[in-house]
Design a protein around this motif. Structure first.
Motif, PDB file in Angstrom:
ATOM      1  N   VAL A 257     134.480 -94.032 -10.669  1.00 28.67           N
ATOM      2  CA  VAL A 257     133.222 -94.598 -11.146  1.00 28.67           C
ATOM      3  C   VAL A 257     132.803 -93.826 -12.400  1.00 28.67           C
ATOM      4  CG1 VAL A 257     130.784 -94.967 -10.594  1.00 28.67           C
ATOM      5  CG2 VAL A 257     132.541 -95.286  -8.823  1.00 28.67           C
ATOM      6  N   LYS A 258     132.483 -94.531 -13.450  1.00 24.68           N
ATOM      7  CA  LYS A 258     132.143 -93.882 -14.709  1.00 24.68           C
ATOM      8  C   LYS A 258     130.685 -93.417 -14.702  1.00 24.68           C
ATOM      9  CE  LYS A 258     136.125 -94.498 -16.756  1.00 24.68           C
ATOM     10  NZ  LYS A 258     136.985 -93.350 -17.136  1.00 24.68           N
ATOM     11  N   VAL A 259     130.503 -92.117 -14.902  1.00 25.11           N
ATOM     12  CA  VAL A 259     129.179 -91.524 -15.034  1.00 25.11           C
ATOM     13  C   VAL A 259     129.206 -90.691 -16.311  1.00 25.11           C
ATOM     14  CG1 VAL A 259     127.424 -90.049 -14.010  1.00 25.11           C
ATOM     15  CG2 VAL A 259     128.895 -91.453 -12.534  1.00 25.11           C
ATOM     16  N   GLY A 260     128.452 -91.136 -17.324  1.00 29.21           N
ATOM     17  CA  GLY A 260     128.480 -90.436 -18.603  1.00 29.21           C
ATOM     18  C   GLY A 260     129.847 -90.449 -19.255  1.00 29.21           C
ATOM     19  N   GLY A 261     130.611 -91.514 -19.014  1.00 28.16           N
ATOM     20  CA  GLY A 261     131.930 -91.637 -19.602  1.00 28.16           C
ATOM     21  C   GLY A 261     133.044 -90.933 -18.847  1.00 28.16           C
ATOM     22  N   THR A 262     132.718 -90.231 -17.765  1.00 26.38           N
ATOM     23  CA  THR A 262     133.709 -89.511 -16.975  1.00 26.38           C
ATOM     24  C   THR A 262     133.874 -90.180 -15.617  1.00 26.38           C
ATOM     25  OG1 THR A 262     133.107 -87.435 -18.064  1.00 26.38           O
ATOM     26  CG2 THR A 262     134.322 -87.272 -15.984  1.00 26.38           C
ATOM     27  N   GLY A 263     135.107 -90.256 -15.155  1.00 24.10           N
ATOM     28  CA  GLY A 263     135.368 -90.871 -13.864  1.00 24.10           C
ATOM     29  C   GLY A 263     135.141 -89.920 -12.704  1.00 24.10           C
ATOM     30  N   TYR A 264     134.420 -90.387 -11.690  1.00 22.31           N
ATOM     31  CA  TYR A 264     134.144 -89.574 -10.505  1.00 22.31           C
ATOM     32  C   TYR A 264     134.411 -90.411  -9.255  1.00 22.31           C
ATOM     33  CZ  TYR A 264     131.449 -86.359 -13.504  1.00 22.31           C
ATOM     34  OH  TYR A 264     131.062 -85.466 -14.473  1.00 22.31           O
ATOM     35  N   GLY A 265     134.559 -89.698  -8.138  1.00 22.66           N
ATOM     36  CA  GLY A 265     134.481 -90.350  -6.851  1.00 22.66           C
ATOM     37  C   GLY A 265     133.045 -90.280  -6.365  1.00 22.66           C
ATOM     38  N   VAL A 266     132.508 -91.404  -5.893  1.00 17.77           N
ATOM     39  CA  VAL A 266     131.114 -91.422  -5.437  1.00 17.77           C
ATOM     40  C   VAL A 266     131.049 -92.005  -4.035  1.00 17.77           C
ATOM     41  CG1 VAL A 266     130.276 -91.704  -7.806  1.00 17.77           C
ATOM     42  CG2 VAL A 266     130.561 -93.717  -6.354  1.00 17.77           C
ATOM     43  N   MET A 267     130.023 -91.590  -3.308  1.00 17.44           N
ATOM     44  CA  MET A 267     129.778 -92.148  -1.990  1.00 17.44           C
ATOM     45  C   MET A 267     129.276 -93.576  -2.109  1.00 17.44           C
ATOM     46  SD  MET A 267     127.215 -90.817   1.008  1.00 17.44           S
ATOM     47  CE  MET A 267     127.886 -89.168   0.897  1.00 17.44           C
ATOM     48  N   LYS A 268     129.764 -94.421  -1.184  1.00 15.61           N
ATOM     49  CA  LYS A 268     129.334 -95.813  -1.152  1.00 15.61           C
ATOM     50  C   LYS A 268     128.947 -96.171   0.270  1.00 15.61           C
ATOM     51  CE  LYS A 268     130.908-100.566  -2.099  1.00 15.61           C
ATOM     52  NZ  LYS A 268     131.994-101.420  -2.674  1.00 15.61           N
ATOM     53  N   LEU A 269     127.745 -96.735   0.426  1.00 17.18           N
ATOM     54  CA  LEU A 269     127.279 -97.271   1.702  1.00 17.18           C
ATOM     55  C   LEU A 269     127.082 -98.765   1.556  1.00 17.18           C
ATOM     56  CD1 LEU A 269     124.543 -94.661   2.751  1.00 17.18           C
ATOM     57  CD2 LEU A 269     126.998 -94.598   3.205  1.00 17.18           C
ATOM     58  N   VAL A 270     127.509 -99.518   2.551  1.00 19.11           N
ATOM     59  CA  VAL A 270     127.343-100.974   2.536  1.00 19.11           C
ATOM     60  C   VAL A 270     126.677-101.398   3.835  1.00 19.11           C
ATOM     61  CG1 VAL A 270     128.473-103.211   2.367  1.00 19.11           C
ATOM     62  CG2 VAL A 270     129.396-101.266   1.091  1.00 19.11           C
ATOM     63  N   ALA A 271     125.523-102.065   3.716  1.00 14.92           N
ATOM     64  CA  ALA A 271     124.779-102.558   4.872  1.00 14.92           C
ATOM     65  C   ALA A 271     124.963-104.062   4.995  1.00 14.92           C
ATOM     66  CB  ALA A 271     123.301-102.215   4.741  1.00 14.92           C
ATOM     67  N   TYR A 272     125.316-104.504   6.188  1.00 18.29           N
ATOM     68  CA  TYR A 272     125.466-105.923   6.479  1.00 18.29           C
ATOM     69  C   TYR A 272     124.453-106.337   7.539  1.00 18.29           C
ATOM     70  CZ  TYR A 272     130.125-105.652   4.273  1.00 18.29           C
ATOM     71  OH  TYR A 272     131.175-105.480   3.400  1.00 18.29           O
ATOM     72  N   THR A 273     124.082-107.609   7.521  1.00 23.13           N
ATOM     73  CA  THR A 273     123.306-108.164   8.620  1.00 23.13           C
ATOM     74  C   THR A 273     124.217-108.363   9.819  1.00 23.13           C
ATOM     75  OG1 THR A 273     123.730-110.475   8.069  1.00 23.13           O
ATOM     76  CG2 THR A 273     121.895-109.386   6.924  1.00 23.13           C
ATOM     77  N   ALA A 274     123.637-108.739  10.941  1.00 19.15           N
ATOM     78  CA  ALA A 274     124.434-108.980  12.138  1.00 19.15           C
ATOM     79  C   ALA A 274     125.444-110.092  11.929  1.00 19.15           C
ATOM     80  CB  ALA A 274     123.516-109.318  13.318  1.00 19.15           C
ATOM     81  N   GLU A 275     125.168-110.990  10.977  1.00 23.97           N
ATOM     82  CA  GLU A 275     126.068-112.115  10.716  1.00 23.97           C
ATOM     83  C   GLU A 275     127.062-111.825   9.610  1.00 23.97           C
ATOM     84  OE1 GLU A 275     126.285-114.765  12.659  1.00 23.97           O
ATOM     85  OE2 GLU A 275     124.805-113.692  13.877  1.00 23.97           O
ATOM     86  N   GLY A 276     127.124-110.553   9.162  1.00 26.66           N
ATOM     87  CA  GLY A 276     128.117-110.189   8.161  1.00 26.66           C
ATOM     88  C   GLY A 276     127.737-110.522   6.739  1.00 26.66           C
ATOM     89  N   LYS A 277     126.450-110.750   6.487  1.00 27.25           N
ATOM     90  CA  LYS A 277     125.977-111.019   5.135  1.00 27.25           C
ATOM     91  C   LYS A 277     125.432-109.728   4.525  1.00 27.25           C
ATOM     92  CE  LYS A 277     126.685-115.446   5.731  1.00 27.25           C
ATOM     93  NZ  LYS A 277     127.818-116.135   5.069  1.00 27.25           N
ATOM     94  N   PRO A 278     125.470-109.568   3.213  1.00 29.07           N
ATOM     95  CA  PRO A 278     124.887-108.376   2.599  1.00 29.07           C
ATOM     96  C   PRO A 278     123.407-108.255   2.927  1.00 29.07           C
ATOM     97  CG  PRO A 278     126.229-109.597   1.018  1.00 29.07           C
ATOM     98  CD  PRO A 278     126.084-110.472   2.221  1.00 29.07           C
ATOM     99  N   ASP A 279     122.983-107.073   3.344  1.00 24.11           N
ATOM    100  CA  ASP A 279     121.574-106.822   3.644  1.00 24.11           C
ATOM    101  C   ASP A 279     120.906-106.372   2.351  1.00 24.11           C
ATOM    102  OD1 ASP A 279     119.083-106.069   4.468  1.00 24.11           O
ATOM    103  OD2 ASP A 279     119.775-104.855   6.150  1.00 24.11           O
ATOM    104  N   VAL A 280     120.266-107.296   1.657  1.00 27.79           N
ATOM    105  CA  VAL A 280     119.712-107.004   0.330  1.00 27.79           C
ATOM    106  C   VAL A 280     118.482-106.117   0.404  1.00 27.79           C
ATOM    107  CG1 VAL A 280     120.667-109.097  -0.687  1.00 27.79           C
ATOM    108  CG2 VAL A 280     118.385-109.166   0.353  1.00 27.79           C
TER     109      VAL A 280
END
Length: 463
Positions: A322-345
């Protein structure tokens, strides 16, 4: 979406016999799959420094009646038995519980390949990757049994132990089972169990991945067993052997890193693109879930999954470059879904939160622990710049700045004299059981960081 990629293959149900041998507390090990080679020395800091100890590797942990259960592998006797599955129990004070197994440890050797000398090496290499506790205190331990160093063929391996650490012979008559994929004696498939879910009715599920031995396409694999250790063949899905659901329609690497119960159905998730599917109790995939049966968030890989109080579920992992200030990093990613598998906005755009600030949390290379507190706050354990870090987030995904320093608690890479496991190149895991928190790679006791009385912080890398 599901194609019959496994037609013509067989499941070979192997009943393995083998020895249970004792193992003392160890202080050696390193990263890697089961032929790790020599581990790092402890520079004389461990309690057993100077003694020749077997190379050991912790992979997962849980709590049971105040005790800490650690599972993984040991090279106690590599010339005779190869790498063996290891279970060890510690008391809340961090001492070996000698009332469990043989002086605190259980070592299981599955002995040899499923049939014949399929690899040129007599012994299997065995490892535990996950553990669950039944209400009666008995343990279900699962991982894989490998065909040997000349083959990367791996079978699903499951062991049932009584509460005091003895093989439960009511389970598959021997207390253990190995599920071989492909023709008898073949080395065509590679699989491993990463998650287990015992059910109140005695059935239990094991989930992981299955792939051809070339490893080019890993697929979800979910197996249902009866209490006696036999396959539940009433659990069926078109294109998969009876007793299983194998996801063969997706081209990325999917692996069951968590199982969430939704009524009588299950949601399994993990691997590339934070994928998840829902499986009905009969064994067929629920195609109303997500989009055409699949929930996913493109980019990154999920290593942990947990149910959310809202009825949805959360996947945690990382995304690299993931580019941060032009440099590539590894970043933490969390993904929340609803019970029906839809993105929890309500959690973030498309249900996703990626953390690029503050700068000192960048270079996340392994997210390996995930828990949700009773108040809904989220705990995530990760390896950040080769050092363990514990993050706490609010229910909407914001860092909880009241926790630690700016939402993060860090520990240095130090060693204690406690004879647990050393595996410094992979991020350890966190387990939270009720109001009790066990955190690996910590040399401090800081109850203020955790809800309720934090019982113990232990040095135990590789978990």
């Amino acid at each position: 979406m599901k194609r019959n990629v496994w037609s013509g293959w067989n499941l070979v149900w192997a009943v393995a016999t083998g020895a249970i041998v004792a193992s003392s507390g160890a202080c050696g090990g390193d990263d890697g799959d089961p032929d790790p080679g020599p581990g790092p020395t402890d520079a004389g800091t461990q309690a057993d420094a100077g003694a020749a100890q077997p190379i050991e590797e912790g992979r997962a942990l849980t709590t049971s009646n105040g005790n800490l259960i650690v599972v993984g592998s040991t090279e106690q006797n590599p010339t005779a038995t190869g790498v063996d599955l290891l279970v060890r129990r510690y008391t809340a004070s961090g001492t070996l519980d000698t009332t469990f197994g043989t002086q605190g440890s259980v070592v299981v050797d599955f002995e040899g390949p499923a049939t014949g000398a399929i690899s040129g090496q007599r012994e299997q290499d065995d490892r535990a990757d996950t553990v669950a506790v039944f209400p009666d205190g008995s343990l279900l331990v699962a991982g894989f049994a490998q065909g040997g160093v000349k083959s990367d063929s791996r079978d699903f391996a499951v062991v049932k132990l009584t509460a005091n650490g003895q093989l439960d012979t009511s389970f598959n008559k021997t207390g253990r089972s190995r599920l071989h994929f492909g023709a008898e004696g073949s080395v065509e498939f590679r699989g491993a169990v990463h998650s287990v879910l015992p059910m109140a009715n005695g059935l239990f599920y094991v989930g992981g991945f299955l792939t051809k031995s070339d490893g080019l396409d890993e697929d979800f694999a979910l197996i249902r067993y009866k209490a006696d250790g036999s396959l539940d063949t009433s659990f069926t899905s078109a294109g998969s052997p009876a007793g299983s659901w194998i996801g063969g329609a997706y081209t990325n690497a999917e692996s069951v890193q968590g199982i969430v119960l939704q009524g009588t159905s299950l949601v399994i998730g993990g691997g590339d693109d934070f994928a998840a599917v829902r499986i009905r109790p009969a064994g067929n995939q629920d195609m109303t879930f997500g989009t055409s049966g699949l929930a996913k968030s493109v980019g990154g890989r999920a290593h942990a999954m947990v149910a959310r109080p809202s009825g949805g579920f959360l996947l945690a992992g990382e995304r690299q470059d993931v580019k941060v200030g032009g440099t590539g990093y590894g970043v933490m990613k969390l993904v929340a879904y609803t019970a029906e598998g839809k993105p929890d906005v309500t959690f973030g755009p498309e249900g996703v939160r990626e953390y690029t600030a503050p700068e000192d949390v960048l270079d996340v290379v392994d997210v390996s622990g995930l828990a949700i507190q009773a108040d809904g706050k989220i705990l995530v354990y990760a390896n950040v710049r080769a050092k363990p870090a514990l993050f706490r987030f609010l229910t909407n995904g914001d860092l909880d700045t009241a926790f630690g320093t700016g939402g993060v608690v860090r520990w240095p890479e130090t060693q204690l004299t406690l004879p647990l496991f050393i595996r410094p190149t992979t991020g350890p895991k966190l387990v939270v059981s009720g109001n009790t928190a066990f955190v690996t790679d910590a040399n401090i006791y800081t109850p203020g960081f955790f809800p309720g009385p934090a019982r113990l912080l232990l040095k135990s890398t590789g978990l």
